[in-house]
Design an enzyme around this catalytic site. Structure first.
Site, PDB file in Angstrom:
ATOM      1  N   THR A 101       0.799  -1.199   0.162  1.00  0.00           N
ATOM      2  CA  THR A 101      -0.191  -0.012  -0.204  1.00  0.00           C
ATOM      3  C   THR A 101       0.909   1.314  -0.071  1.00  0.00           C
ATOM      4  OG1 THR A 101      -1.565   1.200   1.265  1.00  0.00           O
ATOM      5  CG2 THR A 101      -0.086  -0.263   2.409  1.00  0.00           C
ATOM      6  N   TYR A 125      -2.587   0.407  10.149  1.00  0.00           N
ATOM      7  CA  TYR A 125      -2.519  -0.263   8.993  1.00  0.00           C
ATOM      8  C   TYR A 125      -1.201  -0.265   8.371  1.00  0.00           C
ATOM      9  CZ  TYR A 125      -3.750  -1.172   4.309  1.00  0.00           C
ATOM     10  OH  TYR A 125      -3.933  -1.656   2.805  1.00  0.00           O
TER      11      TYR A 125
HETATM   12  N1  LIG Z   1      -8.787  -1.176  -0.331  1.00  0.00           N
HETATM   13  C1  LIG Z   1      -7.479  -0.264  -0.824  1.00  0.00           C
HETATM   14  O1  LIG Z   1      -7.992   0.895  -0.859  1.00  0.00           O
HETATM   15  C2  LIG Z   1      -6.183  -0.669  -0.764  1.00  0.00           C
HETATM   16  C3  LIG Z   1      -5.034   0.320  -0.873  1.00  0.00           C
HETATM   17  C4  LIG Z   1      -3.984   0.198  -1.043  1.00  0.00           C
HETATM   18  C5  LIG Z   1      -3.511  -1.142  -0.851  1.00  0.00           C
HETATM   19  N2  LIG Z   1      -4.537  -2.097  -0.813  1.00  0.00           N
HETATM   20  C6  LIG Z   1      -3.879  -3.660  -0.736  1.00  0.00           C
HETATM   21  O2  LIG Z   1      -4.614  -4.377  -1.935  1.00  0.00           O
HETATM   22  C7  LIG Z   1      -4.721  -5.520  -1.575  1.00  0.00           C
HETATM   23  C8  LIG Z   1      -6.223  -6.099  -1.743  1.00  0.00           C
HETATM   24  O3  LIG Z   1      -7.079  -5.177  -1.222  1.00  0.00           O
HETATM   25  P1  LIG Z   1      -8.518  -5.191  -1.543  1.00  0.00           P
HETATM   26  O4  LIG Z   1      -9.221  -3.701  -1.859  1.00  0.00           O
HETATM   27  O5  LIG Z   1      -9.080  -6.321  -2.606  1.00  0.00           O
HETATM   28  O6  LIG Z   1      -9.287  -5.511   0.034  1.00  0.00           O
HETATM   29  P2  LIG Z   1     -10.381  -6.401   0.441  1.00  0.00           P
HETATM   30  O7  LIG Z   1     -11.494  -6.093  -0.647  1.00  0.00           O
HETATM   31  O8  LIG Z   1     -10.627  -5.742   1.677  1.00  0.00           O
HETATM   32  O9  LIG Z   1     -10.024  -7.759   0.398  1.00  0.00           O
HETATM   33  C9  LIG Z   1      -9.134  -8.434   1.202  1.00  0.00           C
HETATM   34  C10 LIG Z   1      -9.725  -9.797   1.328  1.00  0.00           C
HETATM   35  O10 LIG Z   1      -8.934 -10.310   2.439  1.00  0.00           O
HETATM   36  C11 LIG Z   1      -9.552 -11.130   3.346  1.00  0.00           C
HETATM   37  N3  LIG Z   1      -9.064 -11.368   4.558  1.00  0.00           N
HETATM   38  C12 LIG Z   1      -9.094 -10.525   5.693  1.00  0.00           C
HETATM   39  N4  LIG Z   1      -8.506 -11.139   6.697  1.00  0.00           N
HETATM   40  C13 LIG Z   1      -8.253 -12.424   6.387  1.00  0.00           C
HETATM   41  C14 LIG Z   1      -7.644 -13.666   6.757  1.00  0.00           C
HETATM   42  N5  LIG Z   1      -7.399 -13.768   8.462  1.00  0.00           N
HETATM   43  N6  LIG Z   1      -7.263 -14.634   6.183  1.00  0.00           N
HETATM   44  C15 LIG Z   1      -7.494 -14.732   4.705  1.00  0.00           C
HETATM   45  N7  LIG Z   1      -8.216 -13.756   4.179  1.00  0.00           N
HETATM   46  C16 LIG Z   1      -8.538 -12.569   4.944  1.00  0.00           C
HETATM   47  C17 LIG Z   1     -10.894 -10.623   3.534  1.00  0.00           C
HETATM   48  O11 LIG Z   1     -12.013 -11.569   3.742  1.00  0.00           O
HETATM   49  P3  LIG Z   1     -13.417 -11.259   4.156  1.00  0.00           P
HETATM   50  O12 LIG Z   1     -14.123 -11.052   2.738  1.00  0.00           O
HETATM   51  O13 LIG Z   1     -13.706 -12.388   4.662  1.00  0.00           O
HETATM   52  O14 LIG Z   1     -13.468  -9.890   5.029  1.00  0.00           O
HETATM   53  C18 LIG Z   1     -10.950 -10.023   1.932  1.00  0.00           C
HETATM   54  O15 LIG Z   1     -11.771 -10.993   1.236  1.00  0.00           O
HETATM   55  C19 LIG Z   1      -4.427  -5.647  -0.135  1.00  0.00           C
HETATM   56  O16 LIG Z   1      -3.288  -6.246   0.100  1.00  0.00           O
HETATM   57  C20 LIG Z   1      -4.556  -4.237   0.552  1.00  0.00           C
HETATM   58  O17 LIG Z   1      -3.919  -4.074   1.335  1.00  0.00           O
HETATM   59  C21 LIG Z   1      -5.915  -1.860  -0.546  1.00  0.00           C
END
Ligand SMILES: NC(=O)c1ccc[n+]([C@@H]2O[C@H](COP(=O)([O-])OP(=O)(O)OC[C@H]3O[C@@H](n4cnc5c(N)ncnc54)[C@H](OP(=O)(O)O)[C@@H]3O)[C@@H](O)[C@H]2O)c1
Length: 293
Positions: A101, A125
């Site tokens: 991130t 975070y």
């Molecule tokens: N969202 C943003 O704005 C953003 C910005 C910068 C970087 N990122 C990075 O991009 C990547 C993808 O993010 P995203 O936006 O796709 O996030 P997301 O929609 O929140 O998806 C994250 C997934 O991880 C799962 N998860 C959470 N805890 C877990 C655990 N203990 N074991 C296994 N799975 C688990 C969640 O499961 P549940 O569906 O069951 O909750 C969810 O399906 C991440 O690495 C994030 O840090 C995101």
């Protein structure tokens, strides 16, 4: 046939990856129930059992504000699990693509952050995600850490764009923060970029950090205004009449966020031979896809 283990398959990026990765081989998609990143044993057991050639870790604890009061859980998922995944990947000779991130930076710069810039997270975070990066660098053998930012998509539990659409249906006026800028990024563009990287990189040698976001810069206010403008054009039923720019101080949140969160995409553009799509074009495409469903 190449075997790809995908974590976080129910997430925004995870769901899009399930589509884009198809041409690369067999995908073993795992959600939280099938692979729980809070359990080191579970991580080791699943990787040993599946014996993937590539692991794409799109799972993360992404609740930026909640992380301030759930630091242990956030650290387990974002800080500890990636190091264990990297260690297991090394044991079986698998390549790891991990997502990180913009929040590993403090936002005090005023030109786009390079992969080599000094990290300094200002919230829990970001600290946990940085710990994950460092764990991979320490334990891993062959990997890419892909930092992205301000992610929204059609899938997953929710995001800023979807929240705006919901609020825009309910309210005539909204105040949205205008003094934090970044690059809003469509999850599908991230999934496509990961897929292209996995085909174009020399996976036998790579240990690199890359940045990828959509191109251009916007504030949350700009993103809200653009979302309403595009959605109105597409015929979304919206009540919203006015969006007012407000400051971070006007909208206190548990987590501090960087004021300037722009990542330089030059290294990735050079690798892929093309620039990232402009954020507003991708927003329009995402909304079109959302509206069709
Ligand atoms: N969202 C943003 O704005 C953003 C910005 C910068 C970087 N990122 C990075 O991009 C990547 C993808 O993010 P995203 O936006 O796709 O996030 P997301 O929609 O929140 O998806 C994250 C997934 O991880 C799962 N998860 C959470 N805890 C877990 C655990 N203990 N074991 C296994 N799975 C688990 C969640 O499961 P549940 O569906 O069951 O909750 C969810 O399906 C991440 O690495 C994030 O840090 C995101």
């Amino acid at each position: 046939m190449t075997k790809i283990l995908l974590t976080g398959s129910d997430g925004q990026v995870g769901q899009d990856l399930q589509q884009t990765l198809i041409p690369l081989g067999e995908i073993v998609a795992t959600n939280r129930q099938q692979l729980d990143l809070t359990s080191p044993n579970n991580i080791r057991q699943v990787i040993q059992e599946i014996q993937p050639d590539i692991i794409v870790n799109s799972a993360a604890y992404t609740a930026v504000d909640k992380a301030e009061s759930e630091a242990d859980l956030a650290f387990a998922v974002n800080g500890i699990a990636p190091a264990i995944i990297a260690e297991e990947a090394k044991k079986i000779g698998a390549f790891l693509l991990h997502i990180s991130t913009d929040y590993v930076f403090d936002g005090t710069k005023n030109t786009p952050y390079l992969e080599t810039d000094k990290t300094h997270p200002i919230g829990v975070y970001g600290q946990t995600k940085l710990a994950g990066e460092q764990g991979i660098e320490k334990n891993g053998d062959r990997y890419v850490i892909l930092r992205t930012a301000w992610v929204y998509g059609t899938e997953g539990k929710g995001n800023f764009v979807k929240t705006m659409l919901r609020l825009g249906k309910e309210k005539e006026q909204l105040g949205i923060v205008s003094d934090q800028v970044g690059s809003p990024t469509w999850s599908y563009d991230i999934a496509n970029t990961i897929t292209q990287m996995l085909t174009q990189l020399n996976l036998a040698q790579t240990r690199e950090i890359y940045h990828f976001t959509n191109s251009g810069v916007a504030s949350w206010y700009d993103l809200a205004v653009a979302t309403f403008a595009e959605a109105k054009n597409m015929g979304y039923p919206l009540k919203i009449k006015q969006v007012n720019p407000i400051t971070t101080e006007d909208y206190p949140t548990p987590a501090k966020r960087p004021h300037y969160s722009v990542l330089s995409g030059k290294k990735t553009a050079k690798l892929l031979g093309k620039n990232a799509p402009y954020w507003r074009d991708s927003l329009k495409e995402m909304l079109t896809k959302l509206y069709k469903n």
